[in-house]
Design an enzyme around this catalytic site. Sequence first.
Site, PDB file in Angstrom:
ATOM      1  N   LYS A  48      -4.575  -0.832  14.574  1.00 50.24           N
ATOM      2  CA  LYS A  48      -4.877  -0.791  13.135  1.00 50.24           C
ATOM      3  C   LYS A  48      -3.604  -0.970  12.304  1.00 50.24           C
ATOM      4  O   LYS A  48      -3.564  -1.735  11.339  1.00 50.24           O
ATOM      5  CB  LYS A  48      -5.530   0.558  12.802  1.00 50.24           C
ATOM      6  CG  LYS A  48      -5.659   0.863  11.329  1.00 50.24           C
ATOM      7  CD  LYS A  48      -6.650  -0.045  10.663  1.00 50.24           C
ATOM      8  CE  LYS A  48      -6.653   0.112   9.158  1.00 50.24           C
ATOM      9  NZ  LYS A  48      -7.602  -0.770   8.505  1.00 50.24           N
ATOM     10  N   CYS A  81      -3.666  -0.117   1.836  1.00 55.45           N
ATOM     11  CA  CYS A  81      -3.552  -0.296   3.285  1.00 55.45           C
ATOM     12  C   CYS A  81      -2.305  -1.078   3.646  1.00 55.45           C
ATOM     13  O   CYS A  81      -1.426  -0.579   4.343  1.00 55.45           O
ATOM     14  CB  CYS A  81      -4.778  -1.035   3.801  1.00 55.45           C
ATOM     15  SG  CYS A  81      -6.304  -0.322   3.203  1.00 55.45           S
TER      16      CYS A  81
HETATM   17  N1  SAJ Z   1      -1.938 -10.813  -0.915  1.00 55.65           N
HETATM   18  C1  SAJ Z   1      -0.972 -11.743  -1.269  1.00 55.65           C
HETATM   19  N2  SAJ Z   1      -0.960 -12.950  -0.632  1.00 55.65           N
HETATM   20  C2  SAJ Z   1      -1.877 -13.267   0.314  1.00 55.65           C
HETATM   21  C3  SAJ Z   1      -2.847 -12.316   0.684  1.00 55.65           C
HETATM   22  C4  SAJ Z   1      -2.858 -11.076   0.046  1.00 55.65           C
HETATM   23  O1  SAJ Z   1      -0.136 -11.509  -2.132  1.00 55.65           O
HETATM   24  O2  SAJ Z   1      -1.807 -14.394   0.832  1.00 55.65           O
HETATM   25  C5  SAJ Z   1      -1.938  -9.491  -1.582  1.00 55.65           C
HETATM   26  C6  SAJ Z   1      -3.215  -9.200  -2.373  1.00 55.65           C
HETATM   27  O3  SAJ Z   1      -3.179  -9.785  -3.637  1.00 55.65           O
HETATM   28  C7  SAJ Z   1      -3.201  -7.689  -2.420  1.00 55.65           C
HETATM   29  C8  SAJ Z   1      -2.600  -7.321  -1.061  1.00 55.65           C
HETATM   30  O4  SAJ Z   1      -1.937  -8.471  -0.597  1.00 55.65           O
HETATM   31  O5  SAJ Z   1      -2.344  -7.221  -3.434  1.00 55.65           O
HETATM   32  C9  SAJ Z   1      -3.608  -6.855  -0.039  1.00 55.65           C
HETATM   33  O6  SAJ Z   1      -4.787  -7.636  -0.083  1.00 55.65           O
HETATM   34  P1  SAJ Z   1      -5.595  -8.121   1.205  1.00 55.65           P
HETATM   35  O7  SAJ Z   1      -6.796  -8.855   0.730  1.00 55.65           O
HETATM   36  O8  SAJ Z   1      -4.707  -8.867   2.104  1.00 55.65           O
HETATM   37  O9  SAJ Z   1      -5.982  -6.781   1.990  1.00 55.65           O
HETATM   38  P2  SAJ Z   1      -6.651  -5.374   1.576  1.00 55.65           P
HETATM   39  O10 SAJ Z   1      -5.570  -4.382   1.304  1.00 55.65           O
HETATM   40  O11 SAJ Z   1      -7.728  -5.519   0.574  1.00 55.65           O
HETATM   41  O12 SAJ Z   1      -7.368  -4.999   2.978  1.00 55.65           O
HETATM   42  C10 SAJ Z   1      -6.574  -4.959   4.169  1.00 55.65           C
HETATM   43  C11 SAJ Z   1      -7.239  -5.855   5.213  1.00 55.65           C
HETATM   44  N3  SAJ Z   1      -6.318  -6.032   6.350  1.00 55.65           N
HETATM   45  C12 SAJ Z   1      -6.028  -7.251   6.843  1.00 55.65           C
HETATM   46  O13 SAJ Z   1      -6.451  -8.286   6.352  1.00 55.65           O
HETATM   47  C13 SAJ Z   1      -5.144  -7.285   8.044  1.00 55.65           C
HETATM   48  C14 SAJ Z   1      -8.536  -5.218   5.666  1.00 55.65           C
HETATM   49  O14 SAJ Z   1      -9.134  -5.980   6.708  1.00 55.65           O
HETATM   50  C15 SAJ Z   1      -8.262  -3.779   6.151  1.00 55.65           C
HETATM   51  O15 SAJ Z   1      -9.467  -3.143   6.566  1.00 55.65           O
HETATM   52  C16 SAJ Z   1      -7.729  -3.014   4.974  1.00 55.65           C
HETATM   53  O16 SAJ Z   1      -6.483  -3.615   4.608  1.00 55.65           O
HETATM   54  C17 SAJ Z   1      -7.553  -1.576   5.405  1.00 55.65           C
HETATM   55  O17 SAJ Z   1      -8.434  -0.751   5.090  1.00 55.65           O
HETATM   56  O18 SAJ Z   1      -6.611  -1.254   6.149  1.00 55.65           O
END
Ligand code: SAJ
Length: 434
Positions: free
Chosen positions: A217, A271
């Site tokens: 995780k 996360c």
């Molecule tokens: N972000 C970027 N660039 C990208 C992708 C994301 O700047 O290319 C930023 C987003 O804008 C945001 C942050 O990263 O601020 C996180 O967003 P996210 O959509 O990547 O993830 P979360 O935090 O909504 O959810 C994550 C997910 N983990 C992964 O994709 C590995 C989700 O599957 C997990 O269940 C969740 O964390 C968790 O609960 O741990």
Amino acid sequence: MRGDTKPQVCVIGLGYIGLPTAAIIARANCPVTGIDVSDHVVETINRGEIHIEEVDLDGLVRGVVQRGLLKASTQIAPADVFVIAVPTPFEHDGKHTPDVSYVMSAATEVAGVLKKGDCIILESTSPVGTTEQMRDLIAGLRPDLKMPGQTGEIPDVSIAYCPERVLPGKILEELTHNDRSIGGITPRCARKALAFYKRFVRGTCVTTDAKSAEMTKLVENAYRDVNIAFANELSIIADHMKLDVWEVIKLANRHPRVNILQPGPGVGGHCIAVDPYFIIHGAPEQSPLIRTGREVNDAKMHHVVARAEQLIAENPGVPVACLGLAFKANIDDFRESPARYVASRLARKFGSRVSIVEPYAGELPAEFKDTGAQLVDLDHSLENCGILIVLVDHDVFKVVPSEERSSALVYDTRGIWPDASMETAEKAGLRLAS
Ligand code: SAJ
């Protein structure tokens, strides 16, 4: 719990993960008692309502509460399966030390009603070793029950770790369809937990040991954090070299083995910006890359504030709109949001010159009070603001045609308007690639 008898389930912690999980288990016809420390949460759910926003969750909860399959309580109740989904924040020591006290107090409550044959599953994101720590705590409280992995004897209860991996905004879909890693303290524990998850998960459930599942995780989110850090670092390099980072990433991603993520104003949410510290804390000497990834993503937020301040200061009197406050696109979650941080810094510095556009907000968060900044709608900002700062890639922003923003100076931190950064650079004599 034998044959196809539906297990009685207790889900402890009715937050963003616990409530949807409880509802999905109830939908599979297992009677669920959801436990939460908050009277407000318990009363809301027992009315068939919800206290959090998540796509389609309201209808699902209403349905399972009406059918008598889900009820909420502040008191733990005996059950066959206990699912723990409580928060694991940091301690207030400024060192990002994981605080597992909510997990341990949930385990203490479970110990009070535990009986032979029960299964305890921890879902909270946790430092490696937490599931065994929980087992040791319960063993101390219930010396009458044989715990798994402590002696060679067949244990009386099963204990496993099974992290969620759902994306906010798609939780119900991903809870059902994503694969799951199920880590038992012993293989027997893993098999017991597997039989439970198979009742409501359609993705593949893979069994392993508890520590590997805990680390998996953390690794998933650290992987994403480090990769976003790479994109964010590229954007700062591109700024320095006067290059368009979006163009470079688009071209590089045409390589079959390259998949660079998207730069943004930093990494938010609960996360990705948090979990890497659980690894760093467990192995500080061995995790320089993961630590640096965190630092790069945090620094990006300050870089965006500085660039936005420069653009605003160089254009005195021009009204400014910050587009978006959410931590990512198309959700109404403003906690731990880099967009919110940037917008509030600009509001504090430039006051009533700054308007905020956030279609998912009914009012501005508390830190905007007394800054003079107003919440306005998108049309108002397009008509009145000469500077547009894109902080969130909401779909509703993406579809604004170039004619409606052609007279504005645009700082697009998300790359949603690929045509805009060049134009702004020419108009402002700046190069705003990131
Ligand atoms: N972000 C970027 N660039 C990208 C992708 C994301 O700047 O290319 C930023 C987003 O804008 C945001 C942050 O990263 O601020 C996180 O967003 P996210 O959509 O990547 O993830 P979360 O935090 O909504 O959810 C994550 C997910 N983990 C992964 O994709 C590995 C989700 O599957 C997990 O269940 C969740 O964390 C968790 O609960 O741990």
